[in-house]
Design a protein around this motif. Structure first.
Motif, PDB file in Angstrom:
ATOM      1  N   HIS A   9       0.911  -1.165  -0.086  1.00 31.15           N
ATOM      2  CA  HIS A   9      -0.018   0.099  -0.097  1.00 31.15           C
ATOM      3  C   HIS A   9       0.834   1.279  -0.069  1.00 31.15           C
ATOM      4  O   HIS A   9       1.766   1.575   0.764  1.00 31.15           O
ATOM      5  N   TRP A  10       0.768   2.088  -1.082  1.00 29.72           N
ATOM      6  CA  TRP A  10       1.721   3.251  -1.332  1.00 29.72           C
ATOM      7  C   TRP A  10       1.095   4.570  -1.128  1.00 29.72           C
ATOM      8  O   TRP A  10      -0.147   4.794  -1.408  1.00 29.72           O
ATOM      9  N   ASN A  11       1.782   5.510  -0.615  1.00 30.20           N
ATOM     10  CA  ASN A  11       1.528   6.786  -0.472  1.00 30.20           C
ATOM     11  C   ASN A  11       2.494   7.693  -1.036  1.00 30.20           C
ATOM     12  O   ASN A  11       3.645   7.406  -1.302  1.00 30.20           O
ATOM     13  N   ASP A  12       1.907   8.599  -1.829  1.00 25.98           N
ATOM     14  CA  ASP A  12       2.512   9.684  -2.616  1.00 25.98           C
ATOM     15  C   ASP A  12       3.331  10.681  -1.720  1.00 25.98           C
ATOM     16  O   ASP A  12       2.583  11.034  -0.878  1.00 25.98           O
ATOM     17  N   LEU A  13       4.624  10.869  -2.000  1.00 26.97           N
ATOM     18  CA  LEU A  13       5.417  11.830  -1.492  1.00 26.97           C
ATOM     19  C   LEU A  13       5.155  13.096  -2.043  1.00 26.97           C
ATOM     20  O   LEU A  13       4.928  13.162  -3.227  1.00 26.97           O
ATOM     21  N   ASN A  14       5.682  14.322  -1.586  1.00 27.71           N
ATOM     22  CA  ASN A  14       5.738  15.437  -1.942  1.00 27.71           C
ATOM     23  C   ASN A  14       4.221  15.761  -2.363  1.00 27.71           C
ATOM     24  O   ASN A  14       4.242  16.426  -3.610  1.00 27.71           O
ATOM     25  N   ASP A  15       3.260  15.458  -1.996  1.00 30.88           N
ATOM     26  CA  ASP A  15       1.781  15.469  -2.173  1.00 30.88           C
ATOM     27  C   ASP A  15       1.480  15.241  -3.641  1.00 30.88           C
ATOM     28  O   ASP A  15       0.767  15.880  -4.434  1.00 30.88           O
ATOM     29  N   GLY A  16       2.282  14.321  -4.116  1.00 31.67           N
ATOM     30  CA  GLY A  16       2.086  13.595  -5.557  1.00 31.67           C
ATOM     31  C   GLY A  16       2.618  14.749  -6.462  1.00 31.67           C
ATOM     32  O   GLY A  16       2.336  14.373  -7.651  1.00 31.67           O
ATOM     33  N   ARG A  17       3.619  15.470  -6.058  1.00 29.32           N
ATOM     34  CA  ARG A  17       4.360  16.210  -7.366  1.00 29.32           C
ATOM     35  C   ARG A  17       5.611  15.607  -7.517  1.00 29.32           C
ATOM     36  O   ARG A  17       6.177  14.899  -6.763  1.00 29.32           O
ATOM     37  N   PRO A  18       6.235  16.071  -8.512  1.00 28.69           N
ATOM     38  CA  PRO A  18       7.496  15.629  -8.837  1.00 28.69           C
ATOM     39  C   PRO A  18       8.664  16.121  -7.722  1.00 28.69           C
ATOM     40  O   PRO A  18       8.446  16.915  -7.349  1.00 28.69           O
ATOM     41  N   VAL A  19       9.531  15.032  -7.295  1.00 28.96           N
ATOM     42  CA  VAL A  19      10.556  15.372  -6.384  1.00 28.96           C
ATOM     43  C   VAL A  19      11.829  15.861  -7.245  1.00 28.96           C
ATOM     44  O   VAL A  19      12.323  16.830  -6.657  1.00 28.96           O
ATOM     45  N   LEU A  20      12.163  15.445  -8.476  1.00 30.51           N
ATOM     46  CA  LEU A  20      13.218  15.899  -9.147  1.00 30.51           C
ATOM     47  C   LEU A  20      12.672  16.031 -10.727  1.00 30.51           C
ATOM     48  O   LEU A  20      11.813  15.496 -11.359  1.00 30.51           O
ATOM     49  N   ARG A  21      13.330  17.065 -11.163  1.00 31.37           N
ATOM     50  CA  ARG A  21      12.885  17.589 -12.967  1.00 31.37           C
ATOM     51  C   ARG A  21      14.187  17.301 -13.335  1.00 31.37           C
ATOM     52  O   ARG A  21      15.202  17.911 -12.908  1.00 31.37           O
ATOM     53  N   SER A  22      14.175  16.997 -14.700  1.00 36.46           N
ATOM     54  CA  SER A  22      15.304  16.857 -15.617  1.00 36.46           C
ATOM     55  C   SER A  22      15.437  18.296 -16.230  1.00 36.46           C
ATOM     56  O   SER A  22      14.237  18.746 -16.681  1.00 36.46           O
ATOM     57  N   THR A  23      16.563  19.012 -16.243  1.00 34.88           N
ATOM     58  CA  THR A  23      16.670  20.265 -16.677  1.00 34.88           C
ATOM     59  C   THR A  23      17.677  20.075 -17.998  1.00 34.88           C
ATOM     60  O   THR A  23      18.212  21.035 -18.576  1.00 34.88           O
ATOM     61  N   VAL A  24      18.087  18.719 -18.304  1.00 30.93           N
ATOM     62  CA  VAL A  24      18.966  18.389 -19.424  1.00 30.93           C
ATOM     63  C   VAL A  24      18.422  17.594 -20.497  1.00 30.93           C
ATOM     64  O   VAL A  24      17.406  17.141 -20.144  1.00 30.93           O
ATOM     65  N   GLY A  25      19.328  17.456 -21.582  1.00 32.71           N
ATOM     66  CA  GLY A  25      18.721  16.523 -22.390  1.00 32.71           C
ATOM     67  C   GLY A  25      17.442  17.011 -23.130  1.00 32.71           C
ATOM     68  O   GLY A  25      16.784  18.157 -23.418  1.00 32.71           O
TER      69      GLY A  25
END
Length: 479
Positions: A64-80
């Motif tokens: 049973h899983w709970n979303d962290l960071n209120d379901g928002r991305p924790v890390l975003r790619s700024t490359v490639g």
């Protein structure tokens, strides 16, 4: 002419070799000696806006899983390509270093699958951390650039190899070998995820059959008779076993007897239970869009030992191809402190207690028997316009970043645009219920003479002047 070493030299060399082996073994097992108390899943959520970034979810029981960071991305790619898919979580043997590696791919930006497979990025995206919480900026590692005719580098994974005290990184590349272009699993070695050895073919299926999404798990006690097991998508969901990472592998079978083939599922994720001698294999039901489902087995030596698990819950976000890391108590505490899980609530009507506030096509109304249930689930977060006590905003459970917001005194579910007006329109003061003090009413932040209420089962922002209005403006927060 043969040179000989005096007996003392042999003894000294043996002692040093033994000491060194104990030291390396200690490094490999340091983290494994700590008791695991939780689970962390890294995943992406789909091709929608922000879906191809790094999300994290936590579980106490691995089911049973709970979303962290209120379901928002924790890390975003700024490359490639500025998008990532298929993240893999890697922990060093000493537990003092972590990496996330992921596919450099952003289908949501408009790239076609054909272009992505044949003219896509040959790099993977790498993040690094010393504590699982503070992560480096993303960087590109070109893993497939030296492969002739390489079209992509998808679904990267890595596993520590005790034989060489480094990591085997492996991934899928669509390329031409001996005149045949298809997906094969390639591998290289690295000690720092900054440079790699020359890539070599790791897994190649016969004929024109391609392969993708390989993930390997180590079983230290050789449960089922083997030390390593790997699952791959190659038309089937194939399970293989071996005693060394780069040695020979034996095909154990596939999951077709369970009605599961490569046309149905992909993105296999292995996980070991913290509390029992059971292994889970999570499969992404991409064909139906239903997200992950778990299989379980206490004996990995045969694919016939897998059984379906029905008692599981994936939380609010749609979880796509990722990986699971068992957490120590210290790791779990750090993770949950940084990204606490805030429970979701429903808003139950006081005078129509079988009805709940829900969004539908981004409109907001009161309904009974809400389906899907997540449409009636919201997180109460600190007010966007005022973080002080009792000011709240209602964030959608299944559309993180979207809030209940009034406009022309009607309500809709809208994405936060960062403006001051949006923040004020989406902020309310939680007060004792106007019809019953044990319930709640919600006063508008920027129109303090008006309350959130329903009229003809539509949500409105209106003044309250009579008993009907007080009942219409009273709600209960339920789990």
């Amino acid at each position: 002419m043969r040179h000989t070493l005096p007996r003392v030299g042999y003894l000294l060399a043996a002692v040093l070799l033994l000491a060194a082996s104990f030291q390396v073994a200690g490094q490999r097992t340091a983290s494994a000696q700590e008791k695991y108390t939780g689970y962390l899943m890294a995943h992406f959520t789909g091709e929608h806006a922000d879906g191809e970034q790094i999300y994290l979810s936590h579980s106490d029981d691995g089911r049973h899983w709970n979303d962290l960071n209120d379901g928002r991305p924790v890390l975003r790619s700024t490359v490639g390509t500025r998008g990532v898919r298929d993240p893999a979580l890697i922990r060093s043997p000493k537990g003092d270093r972590y990496w996330i590696i992921a596919t450099d791919l952003h289908i949501g930006s408009g790239t076609s699958w054909g272009d992505a497979a044949n003219r896509g990025s040959t790099s993977i995206v790498v993040w690094e951390s010393s504590d699982l919480v503070n992560w480096s900026k993303p960087r590109l590692l070109d893993v497939a650039g030296d492969i002739p005719d390489a079209g992509n580098a998808w679904a990267p994974e890595a596993i520590y190899d005790p034989a060489t005290d480094d990591y085997v990184v492996y991934w899928t590349t669509n390329s031409t070998v001996d005149g045949l272009k298809k997906g094969r699993i390639w591998y290289a070695r690295t000690s720092d995820f900054r440079s790699i050895t020359t890539p070599e073919i790791y897994i190649d299926r016969p004929g024109d059959q391609g392969i993708i999404d390989t993930q390997i798990i180590e079983v230290p006690d050789s449960a089922g008779g083997w030390r390593y097991y790997r699952a791959s998508g190659d038309g089937q969901l194939t399970i293989e076993a071996g005693d060394s990472i780069l040695g020979d592998w034996t095909r154990l079978g596939d999951l077709s007897h369970m009605g599961l083939t490569g046309s149905d599922v992909e993105g296999p994720m292995w996980a070991k239970s913290n509390d029992s001698n059971e292994w889970s294999l999570w499969l992404d039901q991409y064909a139906t869009g239903r997200g992950y489902m778990p299989l379980a087995s206490a004996d990995l030596g045969s694919t016939r030992n897998f059984v379906r698990i029905d008692d599981y819950h994936l939380g609010g976000t749609h979880k796509r191809h990722g990986s699971i890391l068992n957490l120590t108590k210290a790791e779990e505490k750090r993770t949950l402190t940084e990204w606490p899980h805030r429970p979701v609530h429903r808003l139950q009507s006081f005078n129509y207690q079988g009805r709940y506030v829900r969004h539908a096509d981004f409109g907001v109304r009161l309904d009974a028997d809400v389906k899907p249930a997540e449409d009636a689930q919201f997180r109460l977060v600190p007010g966007l316009a005022d973080h002080s006590a009792r000011h709240v905003s209602f964030e959608s459970q299944n559309y993180p970043g979207y809030y209940l917001r009034h406009s022309d005194f009607g309500f809709s579910l809208e994405r936060d645009d960062g403006s001051r007006l949006f923040a004020e329109d989406a902020t309310f003061r939680q007060e004792d219920g106007l019809a019953d003090a044990s319930w709640s009413s919600f006063r508008s932040y920027n129109y303090p003479d008006r309350y959130l209420r329903h009229r003809d089962f539509q949500l409105r922002l209106e003044p309250v002047t009579d008993a009907t209005g007080r009942a219409d403006a009273t709600f209960r927060l339920t789990s």
